[in-house]
Design a protein around this motif. Sequence first.
Motif, PDB file in Angstrom:
ATOM      1  N   PRO A  76       0.800  -1.236  -0.016  1.00  0.00           N
ATOM      2  CA  PRO A  76      -0.094  -0.011  -0.175  1.00  0.00           C
ATOM      3  C   PRO A  76       0.938   1.417  -0.118  1.00  0.00           C
ATOM      4  O   PRO A  76       2.138   1.400   0.105  1.00  0.00           O
ATOM      5  N   ARG A 130      -6.803  -4.157   3.271  1.00  0.00           N
ATOM      6  CA  ARG A 130      -7.410  -3.051   3.457  1.00  0.00           C
ATOM      7  C   ARG A 130      -7.177  -1.672   2.791  1.00  0.00           C
ATOM      8  O   ARG A 130      -7.705  -0.916   2.001  1.00  0.00           O
ATOM      9  N   GLN A 131      -6.057  -1.392   3.128  1.00  0.00           N
ATOM     10  CA  GLN A 131      -5.084  -0.074   2.749  1.00  0.00           C
ATOM     11  C   GLN A 131      -5.013  -0.240   1.374  1.00  0.00           C
ATOM     12  O   GLN A 131      -5.416   0.857   0.803  1.00  0.00           O
ATOM     13  N   ALA A 149      -8.120   0.458  -0.660  1.00  0.00           N
ATOM     14  CA  ALA A 149      -8.533   1.697  -0.315  1.00  0.00           C
ATOM     15  C   ALA A 149      -7.616   2.580  -1.424  1.00  0.00           C
ATOM     16  O   ALA A 149      -8.069   3.615  -2.172  1.00  0.00           O
ATOM     17  N   ASP A 150      -6.361   2.486  -1.285  1.00  0.00           N
ATOM     18  CA  ASP A 150      -5.339   3.083  -2.520  1.00  0.00           C
ATOM     19  C   ASP A 150      -5.900   2.601  -3.866  1.00  0.00           C
ATOM     20  O   ASP A 150      -5.895   3.785  -4.923  1.00  0.00           O
ATOM     21  N   ASN A 151      -6.565   1.577  -4.208  1.00  0.00           N
ATOM     22  CA  ASN A 151      -6.914   1.439  -5.610  1.00  0.00           C
ATOM     23  C   ASN A 151      -8.399   2.061  -5.695  1.00  0.00           C
ATOM     24  O   ASN A 151      -8.358   2.681  -6.911  1.00  0.00           O
ATOM     25  N   GLU A 152      -9.064   2.304  -4.907  1.00  0.00           N
ATOM     26  CA  GLU A 152     -10.388   2.868  -4.889  1.00  0.00           C
ATOM     27  C   GLU A 152     -10.313   4.541  -5.220  1.00  0.00           C
ATOM     28  O   GLU A 152     -10.718   5.054  -5.964  1.00  0.00           O
ATOM     29  N   GLU A 153      -9.168   4.979  -4.402  1.00  0.00           N
ATOM     30  CA  GLU A 153      -8.530   6.429  -4.805  1.00  0.00           C
ATOM     31  C   GLU A 153      -8.128   6.630  -5.976  1.00  0.00           C
ATOM     32  O   GLU A 153      -8.320   7.490  -6.524  1.00  0.00           O
TER      33      GLU A 153
END
Length: 331
Positions: A58, A320-321, A324-328
């Motif tokens: 991440p 999870r991080q 989240a990085d991929n979603e961002e």
Amino acid sequence: MDMAVGELGAAGKYASAGDNRPLAIEARGLIKSFDGTRAVDGVDISVPEGAIYGVLGPNGAGKTTTLRMLLGIIDPDEGVRRVFGHDRPHDIGRLIGYLPEERGLYPAMKAVEAIAFMGALRGLPLAEGRRRAAELLERHDLAHAAGRTIRQLSKGMAQTVQLLGTLVHRPRLVVLDEPFSGLDAINQGKLEVLIRNLADDGVTVIFSTHVIHHAERLCEGVAIIAGGRVPYAGSVEAARDRIPAQVRLETRAREGRWMQALPAETRRVGDFFHFPLPETGIEPLLRQLIEGEAGILSLSIERAGLHDAFVAIAGEAAARQLAADNEEAAR
């Protein structure tokens, strides 16, 4: 730092025992702190020449700091690293191409000049750099952009120009920091092809990413990094093999003596049974299911993916991080 090659030998190779390739990159015990905070904590990495290698984790895990230490841009507080056997990577800068995460080109410079300029920074004469730049732009369907300034290019085109500037001096080692960031799906696919072509030509490629499918499709080996530590560095195959393959079974019979053959870990989800592939393989189990008249409707064996391996190795919080990085990045 002067260090005999043998002192790095314990870092080892991640490839199979039959792999006799020399190492392009070898590092052991790399530690780096900033303002009292340890960003990288004991990283060991070994990359054979000609391999495609991923540093997967991440954002904020220590990927960029690790790459910069490997290249000699910053020195580790502790530990040793060598590039093609040299412990001072700057001394062999002409053999290395580096694309940093922070993209930066002079906006008023023409594309062909920007590529030639980046080559000149690695010792390539400007005239030769311009000639190679024109060839590269044509090869990558950007000949029409050669005379345009960087500010006149789209974001994807400008990123391609900077990548070509990383390659124009024909390095033996290419280091890419988050190279897929900001690229659309088409340009990501083109970059994957380019990376494979480099490896086919014997160039070693190491790139950092927080996108698992790029690493899974491209890489021979990976270092999984989380919280500045590397809990795993080795082949992609070995990482996936840490998790047993899973069997998915559908039967016509709902119950019967055949069920006694199913492993103790079996889970029933709807019409399907799920369980790890037995160590003895699938054939003995199949025989028992058939003899027990289970009435097999479907049976599939699904090998664990690199994502599953990442979760098992780095933990749920790191996974999870990563998500989240991929979603961002997708926004």
